[in-house]
Write a protein that holds these residues in place. Structure first.
Motif, PDB file in Angstrom:
ATOM      1  N   MET A  18      58.191  33.769 129.429  1.00 60.99           N
ATOM      2  CA  MET A  18      57.281  34.482 128.797  1.00 60.99           C
ATOM      3  C   MET A  18      57.843  35.566 128.111  1.00 60.99           C
ATOM      4  O   MET A  18      57.357  35.677 126.782  1.00 60.99           O
ATOM      5  N   ASN A  19      59.466  35.838 127.688  1.00 61.46           N
ATOM      6  CA  ASN A  19      59.874  36.784 126.684  1.00 61.46           C
ATOM      7  C   ASN A  19      60.579  36.433 125.476  1.00 61.46           C
ATOM      8  O   ASN A  19      60.346  37.550 124.889  1.00 61.46           O
ATOM      9  N   ILE A  20      60.443  35.035 125.719  1.00 59.55           N
ATOM     10  CA  ILE A  20      60.035  34.111 124.011  1.00 59.55           C
ATOM     11  C   ILE A  20      59.013  34.015 123.427  1.00 59.55           C
ATOM     12  O   ILE A  20      58.333  34.568 122.364  1.00 59.55           O
ATOM     13  N   LEU A  21      57.940  34.125 124.048  1.00 66.85           N
ATOM     14  CA  LEU A  21      56.115  34.293 124.204  1.00 66.85           C
ATOM     15  C   LEU A  21      56.110  35.986 123.424  1.00 66.85           C
ATOM     16  O   LEU A  21      56.141  35.870 122.336  1.00 66.85           O
ATOM     17  N   PHE A  22      56.459  36.958 123.732  1.00 70.34           N
ATOM     18  CA  PHE A  22      57.070  38.039 123.751  1.00 70.34           C
ATOM     19  C   PHE A  22      57.708  38.873 122.257  1.00 70.34           C
ATOM     20  O   PHE A  22      57.195  39.193 121.726  1.00 70.34           O
ATOM     21  N   ASN A  23      58.579  38.174 122.154  1.00 69.75           N
ATOM     22  CA  ASN A  23      59.524  37.938 120.804  1.00 69.75           C
ATOM     23  C   ASN A  23      58.448  37.326 119.890  1.00 69.75           C
ATOM     24  O   ASN A  23      58.893  38.405 118.348  1.00 69.75           O
ATOM     25  N   VAL A  24      58.599  36.504 120.357  1.00 73.27           N
ATOM     26  CA  VAL A  24      57.083  36.082 118.470  1.00 73.27           C
ATOM     27  C   VAL A  24      56.417  36.427 118.337  1.00 73.27           C
ATOM     28  O   VAL A  24      55.988  36.681 117.109  1.00 73.27           O
TER      29      VAL A  24
END
Length: 116
Positions: A1-7
């Motif tokens: 989820m953190n990766i999605l938020f950063n994207v």
């Protein structure tokens, strides 16, 4: 989820760059370019996705700030849509409309970075 938020943050910044960059590039002959509308839509979509991810990631959020940013982003989107339509029809885009799109987008960047 953190990766999605950063994207989403990355794409959100790209959207702001599209609006403000074209606005600065067109200062001598202000207009609203269709890519500014694309940037406004990119900002709206990614901003809404990020707002939805905040509770899922147990992040603290300033919802007053996010609400103000959302309202400004909606106004930028509507103004960019109007300007894009005029641009595509070959009609003149008023200086006020062109400056409003870029100026309000820049205001949104300022709110994002300066409002704690």
């Amino acid at each position: 989820m953190n990766i999605l938020f950063n994207v989403m943050v990355f794409l959100h910044i790209i959207g702001a760059a599209m609006i403000v960059g074209i606005w600065i590039g067109q200062m001598k002959k202000p207009t609203v370019h269709p890519r500014q509308f694309d940037g406004a839509m990119l900002q709206l979509i990614t901003g809404i996705v990020m707002m939805g991810l905040i509770p899922a990631l147990d992040m603290n959020a300033n919802y007053a700030k996010l609400g103000v940013k959302l309202v400004i982003a909606l106004v930028v989107g509507v103004l960019a849509f109007i300007g894009r339509r005029k641009y595509k029809k070959g009609e003149p885009v008023s200086n006020g409309l062109a400056q409003s799109v870029g100026g309000l987008a820049l205001l949104n960047v300022a709110i994002a970075t300066l409002w704690q």
